[in-house]
Design an enzyme around this catalytic site. Structure first.
Site, PDB file in Angstrom:
ATOM      1  N   GLU A   1      -9.298 -17.565   9.897  1.00 36.51           N
ATOM      2  CA  GLU A   1      -8.133 -16.931   9.253  1.00 36.51           C
ATOM      3  C   GLU A   1      -6.836 -17.386   9.914  1.00 36.51           C
ATOM      4  OE1 GLU A   1      -7.453 -15.032   6.769  1.00 36.51           O
ATOM      5  OE2 GLU A   1      -9.197 -13.870   6.169  1.00 36.51           O
TER       6      GLU A   1
ATOM      7  N   CYS B   1       0.812  -1.225   0.000  1.00 33.80           N
ATOM      8  CA  CYS B   1       0.000   0.000   0.000  1.00 33.80           C
ATOM      9  C   CYS B   1       0.844   1.274   0.000  1.00 33.80           C
ATOM     10  CB  CYS B   1      -1.000  -0.003   1.152  1.00 33.80           C
ATOM     11  SG  CYS B   1      -0.261  -0.152   2.779  1.00 33.80           S
TER      12      CYS B   1
ATOM     13  N   SER C   1      -1.908   2.458  15.351  1.00 29.16           N
ATOM     14  CA  SER C   1      -1.723   3.904  15.384  1.00 29.16           C
ATOM     15  C   SER C   1      -2.894   4.657  16.012  1.00 29.16           C
ATOM     16  CB  SER C   1      -1.472   4.421  13.963  1.00 29.16           C
ATOM     17  OG  SER C   1      -2.563   4.104  13.118  1.00 29.16           O
TER      18      SER C   1
ATOM     19  N   TYR D   1       3.763   1.523  19.381  1.00 28.84           N
ATOM     20  CA  TYR D   1       4.521   2.763  19.248  1.00 28.84           C
ATOM     21  C   TYR D   1       4.958   3.287  20.622  1.00 28.84           C
ATOM     22  CZ  TYR D   1       2.383   2.263  14.700  1.00 28.84           C
ATOM     23  OH  TYR D   1       1.991   1.743  13.501  1.00 28.84           O
TER      24      TYR D   1
ATOM     25  N   ARG E   1     -10.563  -0.895   2.070  1.00 27.58           N
ATOM     26  CA  ARG E   1      -9.878  -2.196   2.064  1.00 27.58           C
ATOM     27  C   ARG E   1     -10.812  -3.345   2.460  1.00 27.58           C
ATOM     28  NH1 ARG E   1      -5.082   0.205   1.425  1.00 27.58           N
ATOM     29  NH2 ARG E   1      -3.965   1.316   3.082  1.00 27.58           N
TER      30      ARG E   1
ATOM     31  N   LYS F   1      -5.117  -7.913  14.990  1.00 27.05           N
ATOM     32  CA  LYS F   1      -4.928  -6.472  14.819  1.00 27.05           C
ATOM     33  C   LYS F   1      -6.219  -5.797  14.418  1.00 27.05           C
ATOM     34  CE  LYS F   1      -2.556  -3.352  11.721  1.00 27.05           C
ATOM     35  NZ  LYS F   1      -1.910  -3.192  10.444  1.00 27.05           N
TER      36      LYS F   1
ATOM     37  N   LYS G   1      -6.654  -9.504  10.628  1.00 27.63           N
ATOM     38  CA  LYS G   1      -6.491  -8.055  10.535  1.00 27.63           C
ATOM     39  C   LYS G   1      -7.803  -7.454  10.070  1.00 27.63           C
ATOM     40  CE  LYS G   1      -3.885  -4.474   8.123  1.00 27.63           C
ATOM     41  NZ  LYS G   1      -2.731  -4.154   7.268  1.00 27.63           N
TER      42      LYS G   1
END
Ligand code: PBG
Length: 324
Positions: free
Chosen positions: A233, A122, A274, A313, A217, A248, A195
């Site tokens: 999955e 991406c 994020s 992060y 997406r 996630k 995800k």
């Protein structure tokens, strides 16, 4: 089960030292993975407006940064590349001198950090999608051909682990096969297995310049309403040869982390994304929340739910708080 007043739960909560003794979950920094953005064509780091205290780094800054991360005892870094040029095929993702390949090489040359490379397109496609577009949608099997090349180029550059995040069907099997055929049978795969299509990726997409130019997406990332599907999955990725599986975002999927923990024996990672990071920052900036305490609570809850490692992060600052 004994009852009140024989049992008084508050006995073990009486003071900090007692609470420490009985804390069931502890964060070990060697279980934290720090994501890093590396940008082509810059001389020094640029702040990321959507993510306070996070930066896009220049390749030449990586040795200094890597030693800081290593000294802090962080378990690993997860690399994201931001190229200067994008095209229809996302060809920058598998260029031998591509940004992520150079970043991997630089960190490997200057440290003994575990380097995990995100494998996606991406940031490299002009569409901003995670694969190659055909007839208005991302074409699964054509994209797998590109993923094979990206995996080998990242392994060649020295990546310790490849982390495919594009949510194409069969991506783990395709990458395993291409790595094995190219002499990288010992390079493990950390699969972004469950995800979700999540609005919590917003700050990342601004940071990595990877917002889809049109559409969304949802034809490849999961519907966050589904937890049985998440288990399917993960099971498929295990069958395809994943060494580590991932859920996630972390905080909106604690139930799935917990189900996955009970069901699978593989190492389980969770990505504290994020939006989770920036939401806490924004609230703290307004004085509405205590940043350090809130971040520690979030990370603790993700480990408590059953994650073995957390991509976050907060990793470096967490170690600093602990050492204060
Ligand atoms: C690439 C990728 C994304 C994230 C990790 N890898 C963005 C997306 O899927 O849109 C998000 C990470 C974050 O929000 O911190 N596919």
């Amino acid at each position: 089960m004994s009852k009140f007043p024989i049992t008084r739960m508050r006995r073990l909560r009486s003071r900090a030292e007692m609470r420490n003794l009985f804390a069931e979950t502890r964060i070990d920094q060697s279980r934290l993975i720090l994501p890093l953005f590396v940008q082509d064509g810059i001389k020094s780091m640029l702040p990321i407006p959507s993510m306070p205290r996070q930066y896009r780094y220049a390749v030449r800054e990586l040795p200094g940064l890597a030693s800081e991360i290593e000294e802090a005892g962080i378990g690993a870094v997860m690399l994201f590349g931001i190229p200067s040029h994008k095209d229809r095929l996302g060809s920058g993702a598998y260029a031998n001198d591509g940004i992520i390949q150079r970043a991997i090489g630089k960190i490997k040359d200057s440290s003994s950090l575990v380097v995990i490379s995100d494998l996606c397109m991406c940031e490299y496609t002009d569409s901003g999608h995670c694969g190659i577009i055909r007839n208005g949608d991302v074409h699964n099997d054509l994209t797998l051909e590109a993923y094979r090349k990206i995996a080998v180029s990242q392994a060649e550059a020295g990546a310790d682990m490849i982390a495919p995040s594009g949510m194409m069907d069969g991506q783990v099997a395709a990458i395993r096969d291409s790595l094995d055929k190219s002499g990288y049978a010992n390079t493990p795969i950390m699969a972004y297995s469950a995800k979700m299509s999540s609005s919590f990726y917003g700050p990342f997409r601004l940071a990595a310049d990877s917002t889809p130019r049109s559409g969304n997406r949802k034809s490849y990332q999961m519907d966050y309403a589904n937890s049985n599907e998440a288990i399917r999955e993960i099971a498929m990725d295990v069958e395809e040869g994943a060494d580590v599986v991932m859920v996630k975002p972390a905080l909106t999927n604690l139930d799935i982390i917990s189900r996955a923990r009970a069901r699978f024996d593989l190492p389980l990672a969770a990505y504290n994304v994020s939006g989770e990071y920036s939401a806490i920052n924004a609230a703290a900036e307004r004085g509405w929340i205590d940043y350090q305490k809130a971040a520690t609570e979030v990370l603790t809850s993700v480990f408590r739910a059953g994650a073995d490692m957390v991509i976050t992060y907060h990793a470096l600052e967490f170690v600093k708080w602990r050492n204060e």
